[in-house]
Design a protein around this motif. Structure first.
Motif, PDB file in Angstrom:
ATOM      1  N   ARG A 129      38.957  32.926  45.743  1.00  0.00           N
ATOM      2  CA  ARG A 129      39.330  35.005  45.547  1.00  0.00           C
ATOM      3  C   ARG A 129      39.563  34.442  43.636  1.00  0.00           C
ATOM      4  NH1 ARG A 129      43.683  37.280  46.225  1.00  0.00           N
ATOM      5  NH2 ARG A 129      43.410  36.229  48.699  1.00  0.00           N
ATOM      6  N   ILE A 130      40.515  34.352  43.363  1.00  0.00           N
ATOM      7  CA  ILE A 130      41.908  34.639  41.890  1.00  0.00           C
ATOM      8  C   ILE A 130      40.720  33.793  40.419  1.00  0.00           C
ATOM      9  CG2 ILE A 130      43.554  34.790  43.206  1.00  0.00           C
ATOM     10  CD1 ILE A 130      44.186  31.579  42.427  1.00  0.00           C
ATOM     11  N   VAL A 131      39.949  32.958  40.969  1.00  0.00           N
ATOM     12  CA  VAL A 131      38.408  32.158  40.144  1.00  0.00           C
ATOM     13  C   VAL A 131      37.661  33.094  39.603  1.00  0.00           C
ATOM     14  CG1 VAL A 131      37.111  30.881  39.833  1.00  0.00           C
ATOM     15  CG2 VAL A 131      39.447  29.543  40.511  1.00  0.00           C
ATOM     16  N   ARG A 132      37.775  33.380  40.726  1.00  0.00           N
ATOM     17  CA  ARG A 132      36.848  34.616  40.638  1.00  0.00           C
ATOM     18  C   ARG A 132      37.001  35.674  39.642  1.00  0.00           C
ATOM     19  NH1 ARG A 132      35.440  36.113  44.814  1.00  0.00           N
ATOM     20  NH2 ARG A 132      36.728  37.639  45.257  1.00  0.00           N
TER      21      ARG A 132
ATOM     22  N   VAL B 267      44.926  37.097  33.070  1.00  0.00           N
ATOM     23  CA  VAL B 267      45.967  36.283  33.690  1.00  0.00           C
ATOM     24  C   VAL B 267      45.836  36.805  35.483  1.00  0.00           C
ATOM     25  CG1 VAL B 267      48.164  35.650  33.831  1.00  0.00           C
ATOM     26  CG2 VAL B 267      46.817  35.970  31.993  1.00  0.00           C
ATOM     27  N   VAL B 268      45.856  36.575  36.739  1.00  0.00           N
ATOM     28  CA  VAL B 268      45.871  36.933  37.772  1.00  0.00           C
ATOM     29  C   VAL B 268      47.362  35.697  38.286  1.00  0.00           C
ATOM     30  CG1 VAL B 268      44.478  36.715  39.837  1.00  0.00           C
ATOM     31  CG2 VAL B 268      43.742  37.191  37.779  1.00  0.00           C
ATOM     32  N   SER B 269      48.053  36.644  39.226  1.00  0.00           N
ATOM     33  CA  SER B 269      48.818  36.144  39.575  1.00  0.00           C
ATOM     34  C   SER B 269      49.057  36.190  41.433  1.00  0.00           C
ATOM     35  CB  SER B 269      50.663  36.362  38.956  1.00  0.00           C
ATOM     36  OG  SER B 269      51.425  35.428  40.370  1.00  0.00           O
ATOM     37  N   ILE B 270      49.530  34.812  42.072  1.00  0.00           N
ATOM     38  CA  ILE B 270      49.904  34.843  43.303  1.00  0.00           C
ATOM     39  C   ILE B 270      50.852  34.629  43.746  1.00  0.00           C
ATOM     40  CG2 ILE B 270      47.243  34.337  43.809  1.00  0.00           C
ATOM     41  CD1 ILE B 270      48.044  31.735  44.785  1.00  0.00           C
ATOM     42  N   ALA B 271      51.998  35.377  42.809  1.00  0.00           N
ATOM     43  CA  ALA B 271      53.135  34.800  43.103  1.00  0.00           C
ATOM     44  C   ALA B 271      54.805  35.585  42.732  1.00  0.00           C
ATOM     45  CB  ALA B 271      53.633  33.171  42.256  1.00  0.00           C
TER      46      ALA B 271
ATOM     47  N   ASP C 157      48.348  31.890  37.818  1.00  0.00           N
ATOM     48  CA  ASP C 157      49.872  31.593  38.333  1.00  0.00           C
ATOM     49  C   ASP C 157      50.108  32.115  39.235  1.00  0.00           C
ATOM     50  OD1 ASP C 157      53.283  31.888  38.388  1.00  0.00           O
ATOM     51  OD2 ASP C 157      52.657  33.868  38.608  1.00  0.00           O
ATOM     52  N   LEU C 158      50.648  30.173  39.933  1.00  0.00           N
ATOM     53  CA  LEU C 158      50.454  30.258  41.081  1.00  0.00           C
ATOM     54  C   LEU C 158      51.598  29.512  41.920  1.00  0.00           C
ATOM     55  CD1 LEU C 158      47.360  28.178  41.588  1.00  0.00           C
ATOM     56  CD2 LEU C 158      47.928  30.355  41.730  1.00  0.00           C
ATOM     57  N   ALA C 159      53.126  29.323  40.871  1.00  0.00           N
ATOM     58  CA  ALA C 159      54.071  29.584  41.296  1.00  0.00           C
ATOM     59  C   ALA C 159      54.898  30.727  41.388  1.00  0.00           C
ATOM     60  CB  ALA C 159      54.523  28.141  40.639  1.00  0.00           C
ATOM     61  N   GLY C 160      54.914  31.885  40.403  1.00  0.00           N
ATOM     62  CA  GLY C 160      56.292  32.655  40.679  1.00  0.00           C
ATOM     63  C   GLY C 160      57.565  32.256  39.891  1.00  0.00           C
ATOM     64  N   SER C 161      57.162  31.372  38.681  1.00  0.00           N
ATOM     65  CA  SER C 161      57.829  31.098  37.878  1.00  0.00           C
ATOM     66  C   SER C 161      58.627  31.516  36.545  1.00  0.00           C
ATOM     67  CB  SER C 161      58.062  28.860  38.140  1.00  0.00           C
ATOM     68  OG  SER C 161      56.904  28.661  37.356  1.00  0.00           O
ATOM     69  N   GLY C 162      58.437  32.952  36.560  1.00  0.00           N
ATOM     70  CA  GLY C 162      58.984  34.144  35.616  1.00  0.00           C
ATOM     71  C   GLY C 162      57.733  33.189  34.323  1.00  0.00           C
ATOM     72  N   VAL C 163      56.386  33.062  34.584  1.00  0.00           N
ATOM     73  CA  VAL C 163      55.926  32.552  33.347  1.00  0.00           C
ATOM     74  C   VAL C 163      54.681  33.485  32.713  1.00  0.00           C
ATOM     75  CG1 VAL C 163      56.093  29.901  33.903  1.00  0.00           C
ATOM     76  CG2 VAL C 163      54.690  31.329  34.845  1.00  0.00           C
TER      77      VAL C 163
ATOM     78  N   ARG D 212      46.987  41.378  36.580  1.00  0.00           N
ATOM     79  CA  ARG D 212      46.451  41.904  38.675  1.00  0.00           C
ATOM     80  C   ARG D 212      47.400  40.578  39.136  1.00  0.00           C
ATOM     81  NH1 ARG D 212      41.651  42.590  41.112  1.00  0.00           N
ATOM     82  NH2 ARG D 212      40.332  42.353  39.093  1.00  0.00           N
ATOM     83  N   PHE D 213      47.768  41.116  39.998  1.00  0.00           N
ATOM     84  CA  PHE D 213      48.793  40.948  41.386  1.00  0.00           C
ATOM     85  C   PHE D 213      47.487  40.713  42.658  1.00  0.00           C
ATOM     86  CE2 PHE D 213      50.676  40.413  45.140  1.00  0.00           C
ATOM     87  CZ  PHE D 213      51.508  38.743  45.161  1.00  0.00           C
ATOM     88  N   SER D 214      47.288  39.429  42.868  1.00  0.00           N
ATOM     89  CA  SER D 214      46.366  38.826  43.454  1.00  0.00           C
ATOM     90  C   SER D 214      46.289  38.722  45.023  1.00  0.00           C
ATOM     91  CB  SER D 214      45.161  37.818  43.617  1.00  0.00           C
ATOM     92  OG  SER D 214      43.956  37.978  44.234  1.00  0.00           O
ATOM     93  N   GLY D 215      46.480  40.180  45.900  1.00  0.00           N
ATOM     94  CA  GLY D 215      47.007  39.080  47.656  1.00  0.00           C
ATOM     95  C   GLY D 215      46.315  39.628  48.492  1.00  0.00           C
ATOM     96  N   VAL D 216      45.633  40.254  48.335  1.00  0.00           N
ATOM     97  CA  VAL D 216      44.484  41.591  49.185  1.00  0.00           C
ATOM     98  C   VAL D 216      43.305  40.322  49.698  1.00  0.00           C
ATOM     99  CG1 VAL D 216      43.014  43.541  50.384  1.00  0.00           C
ATOM    100  CG2 VAL D 216      45.053  43.399  49.244  1.00  0.00           C
TER     101      VAL D 216
END
Length: 297
Positions: free
Chosen positions: A128-131, A226-230, A206-212, A240-244
């Motif tokens: 999903r996030i690569v897409r 840019v896409v974040s899941i964290a 962003d897979l770690a949510g480390s403030g980057v 975009r925050f991807s959570g669904v």
């Protein structure tokens, strides 16, 4: 049956291993005798009470979304699968001896239950996030926090699609990233410049949510790349925050095909028993994972 659940939101100490009634497969569902359950960051985020719209919670609640096991009950309308088949998939309350799955696929040849349990949510998220990042063959994708389960899948999916990946991780995981085909560098002070030295970045995850997030936007030049899941605050910076989740059955089918072609393999870093679920959450939350963590039932 034995089941891990929690009656209040909080730290890992709210988890309890209890006796519970067995669930049953409703229409379009199957029940499995669980052999292993995947441990995902979403599990402890839900337990902590973080607001995740895709996963509403009614207390007391079970834990876990992913599992692998043996089909032992078919719901009305289920076709193409039989009692006794070995499957992996996604459902609810999978840290248990029995669980109901809403999406599943037959386990690919050569996978153990522990390995198979680590794939469903991870591969769906990675695809999903690569897409969503919009990265194409020939371009370069930066993955922040690349050594965990989702990162491991992203790196291999990207390699299969001729996408170059730059991955950041701790010093101990640099060779692991390289083994998956990534250009690797460490996080910490000066990491954006180290990334620049490895090449131009077309999109980032962003897979770690480390403030980057700010640095990822700067490196790509566009928050839409840019896409974040964290990082739940990512949208404040236009990211975009991807959570669904998208189609889990489609993701499982693609995962099975990649595994069969030898293009996807995610190692299990550590296994836990049901009674050790709290320890699994503590370790998952600490990060620095290489591959997956699973609960063995």
């Amino acid at each position: 049956m034995k089941k891990v659940s929690f009656a209040e939101f909080g730290g890992p100490d709210v988890l309890r291993l209890t006796d519970a009634e067995e669930p049953h497969a409703g229409p379009g569902r199957i029940r499995i005798a669980v052999r292993a359950a995947g441990v995902n960051p979403v599990d402890w985020r839900i337990r902590e009470g973080q607001v995740l719209g895709a996963h509403p919670v009614e207390l007391p609640a079970g834990v876990g979304l992913d599992a692998a096991g043996v089909v032992d009950e078919l719901g009305e309308g289920v076709e193409g699968i039989e009692v006794g088949d070995h499957v992996f998939g996604e459902g609810s309350s999978t840290y248990a001896e029995f669980a109901v799955l809403s999406a599943w696929a037959r386990m690919p040849e050569g996978l153990t239950y522990e390995e198979a349990a680590g794939y469903p949510s991870v591969v769906e998220t990675a695809l999903r996030i690569v897409r969503e990042a919009g990265v194409r063959p020939g371009q370069t994708l930066l993955v922040s926090g690349a050594s965990g389960g989702v990162g491991s899948a992203v790196l291999q999916i990207a390699r299969d699609r001729d996408i170059t990946v730059i991955g950041t991780a701790g010093a101990a995981n640099q060779e692991y990233l390289r083994s998956l085909g990534a250009l690797a560098t460490t996080y910490g002070e000066g990491w954006p410049e180290r990334v620049r030295q490895l090449g131009r970045v077309d999109a980032a995850l962003d897979l770690a949510g480390s403030g980057v997030i700010r640095e990822l936007v700067e490196l790509t030049g566009d928050p839409r790349r840019v896409v974040s899941i964290a990082d739940l605050d990512a949208p404040k910076l236009g990211v975009r925050f991807s959570g669904v989740a998208g189609s889990v059955p489609d993701a499982l089918a693609e995962a099975a095909a990649l595994i069969a072609r030898g293009r996807l393999r995610i190692p299990v870093e550590k296994s836990y028993t049901l009674a050790e679920a709290a320890a699994a959450h503590i370790d998952s939350r600490a990060g620095h994972t290489r591959g997956r963590r699973v609960i063995v039932v």
